[in-house]
Design a protein around this motif. Sequence first.
Motif, PDB file in Angstrom:
ATOM      1  N   LYS A 163       0.814  -1.213   0.000  1.00  0.00           N
ATOM      2  CA  LYS A 163       0.000   0.000   0.000  1.00  0.00           C
ATOM      3  C   LYS A 163       0.851   1.268   0.000  1.00  0.00           C
ATOM      4  N   GLY A 164       2.116   1.116   0.406  1.00  0.00           N
ATOM      5  CA  GLY A 164       3.009   2.270   0.455  1.00  0.00           C
ATOM      6  C   GLY A 164       3.456   2.621   1.867  1.00  0.00           C
ATOM      7  N   ASN A 165       2.999   1.861   2.863  1.00  0.00           N
ATOM      8  CA  ASN A 165       3.445   2.090   4.239  1.00  0.00           C
ATOM      9  C   ASN A 165       4.842   1.508   4.432  1.00  0.00           C
ATOM     10  N   SER A 166       5.643   2.165   5.260  1.00  0.00           N
ATOM     11  CA  SER A 166       6.935   1.579   5.611  1.00  0.00           C
ATOM     12  C   SER A 166       7.277   1.870   7.066  1.00  0.00           C
ATOM     13  N   ILE A 167       8.110   1.001   7.613  1.00  0.00           N
ATOM     14  CA  ILE A 167       8.506   1.071   9.019  1.00  0.00           C
ATOM     15  C   ILE A 167      10.006   0.867   9.108  1.00  0.00           C
ATOM     16  N   LEU A 168      10.680   1.786   9.766  1.00  0.00           N
ATOM     17  CA  LEU A 168      12.104   1.608  10.024  1.00  0.00           C
ATOM     18  C   LEU A 168      12.275   1.263  11.500  1.00  0.00           C
ATOM     19  N   LEU A 169      12.869   0.119  11.763  1.00  0.00           N
ATOM     20  CA  LEU A 169      13.058  -0.341  13.143  1.00  0.00           C
ATOM     21  C   LEU A 169      14.504  -0.176  13.577  1.00  0.00           C
ATOM     22  N   LYS A 170      14.690   0.272  14.827  1.00  0.00           N
ATOM     23  CA  LYS A 170      15.995   0.196  15.488  1.00  0.00           C
ATOM     24  C   LYS A 170      15.737  -0.426  16.849  1.00  0.00           C
ATOM     25  N   LEU A 180       8.697  -7.050  17.060  1.00  0.00           N
ATOM     26  CA  LEU A 180       8.081  -5.836  16.505  1.00  0.00           C
ATOM     27  C   LEU A 180       7.785  -5.996  15.018  1.00  0.00           C
ATOM     28  N   VAL A 187      -0.246  -6.736  11.049  1.00  0.00           N
ATOM     29  CA  VAL A 187      -1.108  -5.561  10.858  1.00  0.00           C
ATOM     30  C   VAL A 187      -1.104  -5.123   9.387  1.00  0.00           C
TER      31      VAL A 187
ATOM     32  N   ILE B 167      10.915   3.032  16.449  1.00  0.00           N
ATOM     33  CA  ILE B 167      10.256   2.720  15.185  1.00  0.00           C
ATOM     34  C   ILE B 167       9.960   4.020  14.465  1.00  0.00           C
ATOM     35  N   LEU B 168      10.377   4.102  13.218  1.00  0.00           N
ATOM     36  CA  LEU B 168      10.023   5.251  12.392  1.00  0.00           C
ATOM     37  C   LEU B 168       8.974   4.801  11.384  1.00  0.00           C
ATOM     38  N   LEU B 169       7.814   5.430  11.420  1.00  0.00           N
ATOM     39  CA  LEU B 169       6.717   5.051  10.521  1.00  0.00           C
ATOM     40  C   LEU B 169       6.567   6.070   9.402  1.00  0.00           C
ATOM     41  N   LYS B 170       6.320   5.567   8.189  1.00  0.00           N
ATOM     42  CA  LYS B 170       5.850   6.413   7.087  1.00  0.00           C
ATOM     43  C   LYS B 170       4.644   5.700   6.493  1.00  0.00           C
ATOM     44  N   THR B 171       3.503   6.356   6.505  1.00  0.00           N
ATOM     45  CA  THR B 171       2.286   5.657   6.102  1.00  0.00           C
ATOM     46  C   THR B 171       1.559   6.408   4.999  1.00  0.00           C
ATOM     47  N   VAL B 172       0.591   5.711   4.395  1.00  0.00           N
ATOM     48  CA  VAL B 172      -0.170   6.323   3.306  1.00  0.00           C
ATOM     49  C   VAL B 172      -1.352   7.149   3.822  1.00  0.00           C
ATOM     50  N   TRP B 176      -3.728   4.302   8.953  1.00  0.00           N
ATOM     51  CA  TRP B 176      -2.647   3.318   8.985  1.00  0.00           C
ATOM     52  C   TRP B 176      -1.644   3.668  10.076  1.00  0.00           C
ATOM     53  N   SER B 179      -3.145   2.502  13.300  1.00  0.00           N
ATOM     54  CA  SER B 179      -3.179   1.049  13.388  1.00  0.00           C
ATOM     55  C   SER B 179      -1.778   0.472  13.657  1.00  0.00           C
ATOM     56  N   LEU B 180      -0.796   0.918  12.903  1.00  0.00           N
ATOM     57  CA  LEU B 180       0.558   0.378  13.066  1.00  0.00           C
ATOM     58  C   LEU B 180       1.187   0.839  14.382  1.00  0.00           C
ATOM     59  N   ALA B 184       2.252  -1.505  17.635  1.00  0.00           N
ATOM     60  CA  ALA B 184       3.636  -1.473  18.120  1.00  0.00           C
ATOM     61  C   ALA B 184       3.660  -1.087  19.598  1.00  0.00           C
TER      62      ALA B 184
END
Lengths: 367, 367
Positions: A163-170, A180, A187, B167-172, B176, B179-180, B184
């Motif tokens: 869908k275009g969502n992204s998550i960067l984890l540290k 995580l 989800v 956690i760094l999120l980038k969503t549409v 979202w 939810s994410l 988390a």
Amino acid sequence: MKRAVEKLKFIDLQDLEDIAVGAALLGTGGGGDPHIGKLMAIQSIKNKGPVRLIDVEEIPDEALVVPVAMMGAPTVLVEKIPSGREIFNAFESLQSFLGKEVYAVLPIEAGGVNSMIPIMVAAEKGVPLVDVDGMGRAFPELQMVTYHLFGIPATPMVLADEKGNSILLKTVNNFWTESLARNATVVMGGSVMIAIYPMTGRQVKEAGIRDIVSYSAQIGKVIRRAHKNGDDPIEAIINATGGIPLFKGKISDVVRKTSGGFVRGEAYLDGIDEFKGEKLEINFQNENLIARRNGKIVATVPDLICVVDAHTGIPITTEGLRYGQRAFVLGLPCDEKWRSEKGIQTVGPRYFGYDVEYVPVEELNCL
Amino acid sequence: MKRAVEKLKFIDLQDLEDIAVGAALLGTGGGGDPHIGKLMAIQSIKNKGPVRLIDVEEIPDEALVVPVAMMGAPTVLVEKIPSGREIFNAFESLQSFLGKEVYAVLPIEAGGVNSMIPIMVAAEKGVPLVDVDGMGRAFPELQMVTYHLFGIPATPMVLADEKGNSILLKTVNNFWTESLARNATVVMGGSVMIAIYPMTGRQVKEAGIRDIVSYSAQIGKVIRRAHKNGDDPIEAIINATGGIPLFKGKISDVVRKTSGGFVRGEAYLDGIDEFKGEKLEINFQNENLIARRNGKIVATVPDLICVVDAHTGIPITTEGLRYGQRAFVLGLPCDEKWRSEKGIQTVGPRYFGYDVEYVPVEELNCL
């Protein structure tokens, strides 16, 4: 573990077919359906030409290399086809976060989808693929790589969905990464694309399992040649891998449940031919974990339990197991790195909840 | 909505006490226990001196401003005290990802913990706090801010826990994000610190709810003065806020359940004094959502349902509701931004699952 490996230098469309088949065998039921991954990689090689495959020794010590993969339940991927963009989103987000060009990509594991995705990324990004992975097989969790055994962190990692969502984890350790990322995968719909375990050339030389892509291609090739020459493909696989015959039988029942981001279950086989009258039970979590013949354990993780079609030798994934299939089951010794104390703690039968001591498959079968 | 607000220019320790009390009232039961947040902010002001509070008009149009907050069930925070570092981890990770200095921080909502955290960050980072928020009250979900009504994305956002994971999120879209991030938060133990809705000065001028920090301080101050002068604090609150008296009663029962990252439940009150013989029922999800007197609705979200101690006027959070407490319940009209069509869609009673039309609290109570 392995027979002598003839090293590939480039991956063309024929090699792709061979790798898909061979890696699916080493995937021990997991790593995703090779068909979907292959369709994506074929298009990339058609567009961009063959992918250069390099030996780990060719990577400069300080260069950045990144495994790219699908994460999630393979059963989901069958119905939720990737858009094709999300793996590049994951790759580019991680590269941009690290602020350094990625020198090469690599597979995280040997398995249907996960052997194909890095080939697609290498083709599209114009970077080489490294002939190495972190398992020498497939495993279901993120910390189940030889990189983890060498203390290499899985993060920073990026997950990206269609869908275009992204998550960067540290994270503070690789178990938190698994927890995580697994939850986020659920989800996000059950499967996502990831770029993970960014490493230096030096690290992957120390911690990786070498020649895995060439080895996959070689297994696929012997199966293909057996078909062409009318030879027995099972015999060809055994010759190519040193695999131990564990069972030949008809699948009488499969119990399968997709939950928590995994597909878990059991397969039951009734013996045929030389195994007539005997029974085999296989437990799996994405990958085959334990095989019991007539109630007695004949192979456990981290050794490889490979299920193939008894007639064609084509590997059967855990989501592909069906009532009535005739299957041949082989046990392959895992890489020596997994047989260390930390290796067995990480991927031995007890980690998966079975109160069973790990005994090497060749000892269990009195070779 | 509001009475005339006397604007603060700096926040000292006395203001901090007033803001904690006033924001807890506007927090309508949510936003976390003010005590824990206050302890953290007191230390920062003691170390670094008073925090500069600026008007939105003082922010350059292109400057970057960032709301910082706690996310999760307030009931969890009571037992899982923050390490103190995680909010800076969230702030710094977001700033570094955006590659631009943060000009000022702001509260995401008015509420006990979430009015204090931005003061602490402003003090420690040496940046001003902006006299604005995105709710004019507290709400339980990330898209429930006036920024969302103006199409401003919640991401990139960062979540950080006390263990060191982030956690760094980038969503549409902002659903979202909710939810994410919610998921988390649960995996990370039920509460985390966040930096979210990075905005330009221009955006926050258009979409924010102004003077909320000064307004919180003013409410806290009238309660404090009433105590000092022996006046009725309830009367002082009503004078300061224009609040509508909805009920006075004794809490006869509280049902509370922490699940999915929220605390949900109901509180039941038996009337005393002028409400003797009557009943009140309040439904909440972190914040108070709906109040029914004798079965008839007297206030719903997005209007504010504020529960205070009937004797002291001190706000009672939803996790602080106890059997036997004597409470006074007030209804306050919400900010006009929430009374738009998209506002009611976003935070009206139907969004929370109640089949109830939104009617402004002043109409419901025939004023």
